[in-house]
Design a protein around this motif. Structure first.
Motif, PDB file in Angstrom:
ATOM      1  N   TRP A  14      15.282   8.817  -3.612  1.00  0.00           N
ATOM      2  CA  TRP A  14      14.017   9.565  -3.915  1.00  0.00           C
ATOM      3  C   TRP A  14      13.615   8.991  -5.385  1.00  0.00           C
ATOM      4  N   LYS A  15      12.222   8.965  -5.524  1.00  0.00           N
ATOM      5  CA  LYS A  15      11.722   8.526  -6.800  1.00  0.00           C
ATOM      6  C   LYS A  15      10.499   9.359  -6.990  1.00  0.00           C
ATOM      7  N   GLU A  16      10.555   9.956  -8.279  1.00  0.00           N
ATOM      8  CA  GLU A  16       9.284  10.840  -8.426  1.00  0.00           C
ATOM      9  C   GLU A  16       7.886   9.920  -8.787  1.00  0.00           C
ATOM     10  N   ASN A  17       6.853  10.454  -8.291  1.00  0.00           N
ATOM     11  CA  ASN A  17       5.648   9.977  -8.349  1.00  0.00           C
ATOM     12  C   ASN A  17       5.111   9.935  -9.686  1.00  0.00           C
ATOM     13  N   LEU A  18       4.903   8.604 -10.218  1.00  0.00           N
ATOM     14  CA  LEU A  18       4.280   8.356 -11.668  1.00  0.00           C
ATOM     15  C   LEU A  18       2.928   7.927 -11.851  1.00  0.00           C
ATOM     16  N   GLU A  19       2.206   7.754 -10.744  1.00  0.00           N
ATOM     17  CA  GLU A  19       0.838   7.200 -10.664  1.00  0.00           C
ATOM     18  C   GLU A  19      -0.108   8.559 -10.446  1.00  0.00           C
ATOM     19  N   GLU A  20      -1.263   8.427 -11.321  1.00  0.00           N
ATOM     20  CA  GLU A  20      -2.203   9.285 -11.132  1.00  0.00           C
ATOM     21  C   GLU A  20      -2.789   9.350  -9.683  1.00  0.00           C
ATOM     22  N   HIS A  27      -2.022   8.623  -7.075  1.00  0.00           N
ATOM     23  CA  HIS A  27      -1.098   9.316  -5.854  1.00  0.00           C
ATOM     24  C   HIS A  27      -0.680  10.803  -6.133  1.00  0.00           C
ATOM     25  N   ARG A  28      -1.313  11.323  -7.076  1.00  0.00           N
ATOM     26  CA  ARG A  28      -0.863  12.863  -7.302  1.00  0.00           C
ATOM     27  C   ARG A  28      -0.966  13.696  -6.359  1.00  0.00           C
ATOM     28  N   LYS A  29      -1.997  13.648  -5.588  1.00  0.00           N
ATOM     29  CA  LYS A  29      -2.204  14.290  -4.244  1.00  0.00           C
ATOM     30  C   LYS A  29      -1.585  13.796  -3.069  1.00  0.00           C
ATOM     31  N   ASP A  30      -1.595  12.727  -2.763  1.00  0.00           N
ATOM     32  CA  ASP A  30      -1.026  12.035  -1.350  1.00  0.00           C
ATOM     33  C   ASP A  30       0.392  11.960  -1.430  1.00  0.00           C
ATOM     34  N   ALA A  31       1.024  11.794  -2.803  1.00  0.00           N
ATOM     35  CA  ALA A  31       2.449  11.503  -2.958  1.00  0.00           C
ATOM     36  C   ALA A  31       3.204  12.739  -4.179  1.00  0.00           C
ATOM     37  N   LYS A  32       2.541  14.072  -3.819  1.00  0.00           N
ATOM     38  CA  LYS A  32       2.842  14.989  -4.844  1.00  0.00           C
ATOM     39  C   LYS A  32       4.200  15.194  -4.980  1.00  0.00           C
ATOM     40  N   TYR A  33       5.105  15.183  -3.923  1.00  0.00           N
ATOM     41  CA  TYR A  33       6.644  15.229  -3.897  1.00  0.00           C
ATOM     42  C   TYR A  33       7.369  14.024  -4.046  1.00  0.00           C
ATOM     43  N   GLY A  34       6.660  12.818  -4.498  1.00  0.00           N
ATOM     44  CA  GLY A  34       7.505  11.498  -4.673  1.00  0.00           C
ATOM     45  C   GLY A  34       7.622  10.697  -3.688  1.00  0.00           C
ATOM     46  N   TRP A  35       8.468   9.758  -3.644  1.00  0.00           N
ATOM     47  CA  TRP A  35       8.646   8.496  -2.692  1.00  0.00           C
ATOM     48  C   TRP A  35      10.026   8.558  -2.366  1.00  0.00           C
ATOM     49  N   TYR A  36      10.085   7.991  -1.063  1.00  0.00           N
ATOM     50  CA  TYR A  36      11.490   7.691  -0.838  1.00  0.00           C
ATOM     51  C   TYR A  36      11.447   6.218  -0.463  1.00  0.00           C
ATOM     52  N   ARG A  37      12.632   5.633  -1.031  1.00  0.00           N
ATOM     53  CA  ARG A  37      12.734   4.002  -0.697  1.00  0.00           C
ATOM     54  C   ARG A  37      13.944   3.834   0.099  1.00  0.00           C
ATOM     55  N   CYS A  38      13.800   2.854   1.053  1.00  0.00           N
ATOM     56  CA  CYS A  38      15.126   2.613   1.958  1.00  0.00           C
ATOM     57  C   CYS A  38      15.037   1.060   2.160  1.00  0.00           C
ATOM     58  N   ASP A  39      16.179   0.709   2.568  1.00  0.00           N
ATOM     59  CA  ASP A  39      16.516  -0.649   2.654  1.00  0.00           C
ATOM     60  C   ASP A  39      16.131  -1.059   4.348  1.00  0.00           C
ATOM     61  N   ILE A  40      15.734  -2.000   4.557  1.00  0.00           N
ATOM     62  CA  ILE A  40      15.648  -2.569   5.962  1.00  0.00           C
ATOM     63  C   ILE A  40      16.022  -4.042   6.169  1.00  0.00           C
ATOM     64  N   ARG A  41      16.384  -4.291   7.445  1.00  0.00           N
ATOM     65  CA  ARG A  41      16.815  -5.764   7.608  1.00  0.00           C
ATOM     66  C   ARG A  41      16.017  -6.141   9.064  1.00  0.00           C
ATOM     67  N   PHE A  42      15.666  -7.233   9.239  1.00  0.00           N
ATOM     68  CA  PHE A  42      15.066  -7.776  10.330  1.00  0.00           C
ATOM     69  C   PHE A  42      15.133  -9.220  10.306  1.00  0.00           C
ATOM     70  N   ARG A  63       6.075   8.222   1.654  1.00  0.00           N
ATOM     71  CA  ARG A  63       5.627   9.083   0.468  1.00  0.00           C
ATOM     72  C   ARG A  63       5.784  10.449   0.980  1.00  0.00           C
ATOM     73  N   CYS A  64       6.142  11.429   0.142  1.00  0.00           N
ATOM     74  CA  CYS A  64       6.176  12.674   0.455  1.00  0.00           C
ATOM     75  C   CYS A  64       4.821  13.633   0.090  1.00  0.00           C
ATOM     76  N   ASP A  65       4.498  13.979   1.087  1.00  0.00           N
ATOM     77  CA  ASP A  65       3.113  14.453   1.024  1.00  0.00           C
ATOM     78  C   ASP A  65       3.065  15.959   0.685  1.00  0.00           C
ATOM     79  N   ILE A  66       1.811  16.416   0.100  1.00  0.00           N
ATOM     80  CA  ILE A  66       1.525  18.101  -0.021  1.00  0.00           C
ATOM     81  C   ILE A  66       1.940  18.615   0.893  1.00  0.00           C
TER      82      ILE A  66
END
Length: 165
Positions: free
Chosen positions: A99-105, A107-122, A146-149
């Motif tokens: 998890w990572k906190e949202n720092l961009e204005e 995305h203040r509304k659509d990612a109010k609770y931050g972001w998850y990042r995860c690894d993928i392979r294909f 994104r972790c929405d409101i």
């Protein structure tokens, strides 16, 4: 349906059997965006954490028109475009969720609770000029959720795609 295999390090990898967006020089991002609309309204579970990830109506536009996509040329652009075929499998097999906190204005509304990042392979098939499969190219990337409101997690984009050697 995509095949899931383990690589030589025991890591899950989603195998893409067909190249549907073939140009490396000029990817049809409008076509990619249209293709992604089939997933809107769906939800998938990350097997590692049992988190539910939704596909919102903003996903196709963000995926096809993000700043990262604008800079995705050559093999990386082709890989990102063709990864659209296996979005459900990529979500299900995502690993190393953090998890990572949202720092961009913006995305203040659509990612109010931050972001998850995860690894993928294909992987994608490697073809000669006669479209005969002569091997595979393996890619890794980061899935952004994104972790929405509304408390739900929504797939936002795939970035940092790198070809593995």
């Amino acid at each position: 349906m995509a095949q899931i295999i383990l690589n030589e390090k025991g890591q899950k990898m989603v195998v893409i059997d067909e190249i549907i967006f073939s140009s490396k020089r000029k990817i049809d991002w409008d076509g990619v965006e249209e293709y992604l609309k089939r997933y809107v309204g769906q939800m998938y579970v990350i097997e590692e954490t049992d988190d539910i990830v939704y596909i919102g109506s903003d996903f196709p536009d963000e995926y096809a028109n993000s700043k990262y996509t604008e800079r995705a040329f050559g093999a990386v652009g082709k890989a990102k475009a063709n990864a659209t075929q296996v979005i459900p499998e990529l979500i299900q097999n995502a690993i190393n969720i953090c998890w990572k906190e949202n720092l961009e204005e913006k995305h203040r509304k659509d990612a109010k609770y931050g972001w998850y990042r995860c690894d993928i392979r294909f992987s994608l098939p490697k073809c000669d000029d006669k479209k005969n499969v002569i091997g595979i190219n393996i890619f890794r990337g980061r899935m952004i959720i994104r972790c929405d409101i509304d408390g739900k997690k929504y797939l936002y984009d795939i970035i940092d795609i790198k070809k593995e050697t």
